[in-house]
Design an enzyme around this catalytic site. Structure first.
Site, PDB file in Angstrom:
ATOM      1  N   ASP A 221      26.498  39.131  41.453  1.00  0.00           N
ATOM      2  CA  ASP A 221      25.161  39.194  42.225  1.00  0.00           C
ATOM      3  C   ASP A 221      25.016  40.003  43.208  1.00  0.00           C
ATOM      4  O   ASP A 221      26.119  40.575  43.541  1.00  0.00           O
ATOM      5  CB  ASP A 221      24.942  37.513  43.019  1.00  0.00           C
TER       6      ASP A 221
ATOM      7  N   HIS B 203      30.591  40.319  43.370  1.00  0.00           N
ATOM      8  CA  HIS B 203      29.590  39.781  44.620  1.00  0.00           C
ATOM      9  C   HIS B 203      29.332  41.114  45.594  1.00  0.00           C
ATOM     10  O   HIS B 203      30.298  41.280  46.243  1.00  0.00           O
ATOM     11  CB  HIS B 203      30.271  38.602  45.255  1.00  0.00           C
TER      12      HIS B 203
ATOM     13  N   ASN C 123      41.121  35.974  37.782  1.00  0.00           N
ATOM     14  CA  ASN C 123      39.785  36.241  38.472  1.00  0.00           C
ATOM     15  C   ASN C 123      39.608  36.553  40.046  1.00  0.00           C
ATOM     16  O   ASN C 123      40.277  35.609  40.674  1.00  0.00           O
ATOM     17  CB  ASN C 123      38.790  34.995  38.119  1.00  0.00           C
TER      18      ASN C 123
ATOM     19  N   GLU D 288      41.459  34.050  42.530  1.00  0.00           N
ATOM     20  CA  GLU D 288      41.589  34.420  44.057  1.00  0.00           C
ATOM     21  C   GLU D 288      42.869  34.276  44.659  1.00  0.00           C
ATOM     22  O   GLU D 288      43.111  33.667  45.913  1.00  0.00           O
ATOM     23  CB  GLU D 288      40.449  33.655  44.704  1.00  0.00           C
TER      24      GLU D 288
ATOM     25  N   GLU E  13      31.004  37.096  38.240  1.00  0.00           N
ATOM     26  CA  GLU E  13      30.232  36.342  39.039  1.00  0.00           C
ATOM     27  C   GLU E  13      29.231  37.364  39.847  1.00  0.00           C
ATOM     28  O   GLU E  13      28.739  37.246  41.084  1.00  0.00           O
ATOM     29  CB  GLU E  13      30.986  35.833  40.121  1.00  0.00           C
TER      30      GLU E  13
END
Ligand code: G2I
Length: 412
Positions: A242, A213, A177, A135, A240
């Site tokens: 979701d 996400h 990432n 990030e 990640e």
């Protein structure tokens, strides 16, 4: 072959393995005593990411004092389940310990590099891929770097982090990432430009993680965004995943899975938690299992997409050479052993690294020249002029569920 494929269709992990990919979950060490949790974990997943246990605040709570207790628990649990581990995350502006938050400039730079060296050395040989930097880009629509204390140590902090990680664990794939990079936008294009520059200058980077996400939609250019990064010569991974619960949840999960399967260098998918009750997105029910551990429609959507999926997922060689794609086709299964074929595309002279899960052992090979690492679990297969496919027989030795993982494919 058909029977084996049907057998592979019953869990996320087995179905992903049949396409040459992993299917992982972020897990928490504190939940490993929950039997519903560990049942799903060991049945469905072939990879794990520690949700918090390998972050800077967890692993170096005071300067120079390292604590690996929770991270080690996750690694040993994964090893006993035959799962690979994605390390997360060596350098990140968030979840820095208080002592590091109070540093700046060259003092912070050297503390960061020392942290990376220590943690990556501790886990050397146990991590499939590391999120080296997490990030680091801003959400300003301009593609700027995030203004953090790490960024203020100098714009080269990211490449310095990657070099330190490579020196400490040359066998791990090294990933950048980030989130909100799932479609083509200013932020993902800035990451793309950085990766292209790193590849051109020989900065060691092997993969890019797309956190994914997601809310109630998925960018229309999700797959083409993955592909443009893969075309730079790096693996891509969904790290990640979701998705907010809503009318589209199952179909969005299916779309993301199909996109990964359509990109040969998309090596695997990780969901950010197991049950809805395990999620950081409280109240959004964004995962594949409900809070009681039942499979949701989103689970079925992912499983069906995997079972319809294509090969690839072998990824490219991390360190030099050109990329190639190694596609796994499961072969005959007997009571004590099974066959696997691997077809290589993209290079006529190739080296494919195949990692087995102990106690399984490869007992014979054909159409290539095989050598082994000291553990006997990692086979390096080189082309020997007999064509684009090789194969091998593996004895179960008591573990009938694990399947070989392609660790790299390097053409020359
Ligand atoms: O924020 C979601 C993810 C975005 N990408 C990087 C990931 O590392 C990040 O994961 C989340 C974890 O899922 C949370 O579990 O990172 C959060 C921290 O930024 C994690 O939250 C922390 C809480 O902030 C702490 O108060 C808590 O002690 O989880 C800790 C352990 O439960």
């Amino acid at each position: 072959m058909a029977a084996n494929r049907a057998e592979a269709a019953t869990t996320l992990g087995a179905s992903a393995t049949a396409t040459g990919r992993y299917f992982g979950a972020a897990i928490a060490a504190s939940k490993l005593s929950d039997t519903t949790y560990t049942r799903i974990l060991s049945t469905e997943f072939t990879s794990v990411t520690p949700e918090n246990e390998m972050k800077w605040d967890a692993t170096e709570p005071s300067r120079g004092t390292f604590n690996y207790t929770s991270g080690d628990r996750i690694v040993s649990q994964a090893q006993s389940n035959g799962q690979q581990v994605r390390g997360h995350a060596l350098a990140w502006h968030s979840q820095m310990p208080g002592w590091a938050q109070s540093l700046s400039g060259s003092t912070l730079r050297s503390a960061m590099l020392n942290h990376i060296t220590n943690v990556a050395t501790h886990y050397k040989g146990k991590i499939y891929a590391w999120d080296v930097v997490n990030e680091a880009f801003a959400d300003d629509g301009q593609g700027s770097r995030r203004n953090s204390s790490l960024q203020q140590t100098g714009n080269d902090w990211i490449e310095a982090a990657f070099r330190a990680a490579r020196a400490a664990d040359p066998g791990a794939k090294l990933c950048y990432n980030d989130y909100n990079t799932d479609g083509v936008n200013a932020k993902s294009t800035a990451v793309y430009t950085m990766v292209k520059d790193f590849k051109a200058r020989g900065v060691p980077i092997d993969c890019v993680g797309f956190q994914s996400h997601l809310g109630t939609g998925v960018p229309g250019d999700y797959q083409s965004n993955l592909q443009r990064f893969a075309d730079l010569g790096v693996d891509v991974q969904i790290t990640e995943l979701d998705v907010a619960q809503g009318g589209n949840q199952a179909s969005i999960y299916g779309t993301v899975t199909k996109a990964c399967l359509a990109v040969s260098r998309c090596t695997g998918i990780t969901v950010w938690g197991i049950r809805d009750s395990d999620s950081w997105r409280t109240g959004e029910n964004p995962l594949l299992f409900d809070s009681s551990g039942n499979k949701k429609a989103a689970y079925t959507s992912v499983l069906n997409a995997l079972n319809a999926g294509s090969g690839g997922g072998g990824g490219g060689g991390g360190n030099g050479g050109t990329g190639c794609t190694a596609t796994v086709t499961p072969g005959t299964v007997w009571g004590d052993r099974y066959n696997t074929s691997v077809t290589v595309s993209g290079a006529s002279t190739w080296t494919v690294v195949v990692t087995m899960t102990a106690p399984q052992k490869i007992t014979s090979t054909w159409n290539g020249t095989a050598t082994w690492d000291a553990s006997g679990n990692v086979m390096t297969m080189k082309s020997n002029g007999s064509g684009a496919a090789f194969g091998f027989t593996t004895s179960f030795n008591g573990n009938t569920t694990a399947r070989p993982q392609i660790s790299s494919c390097t053409g020359s």
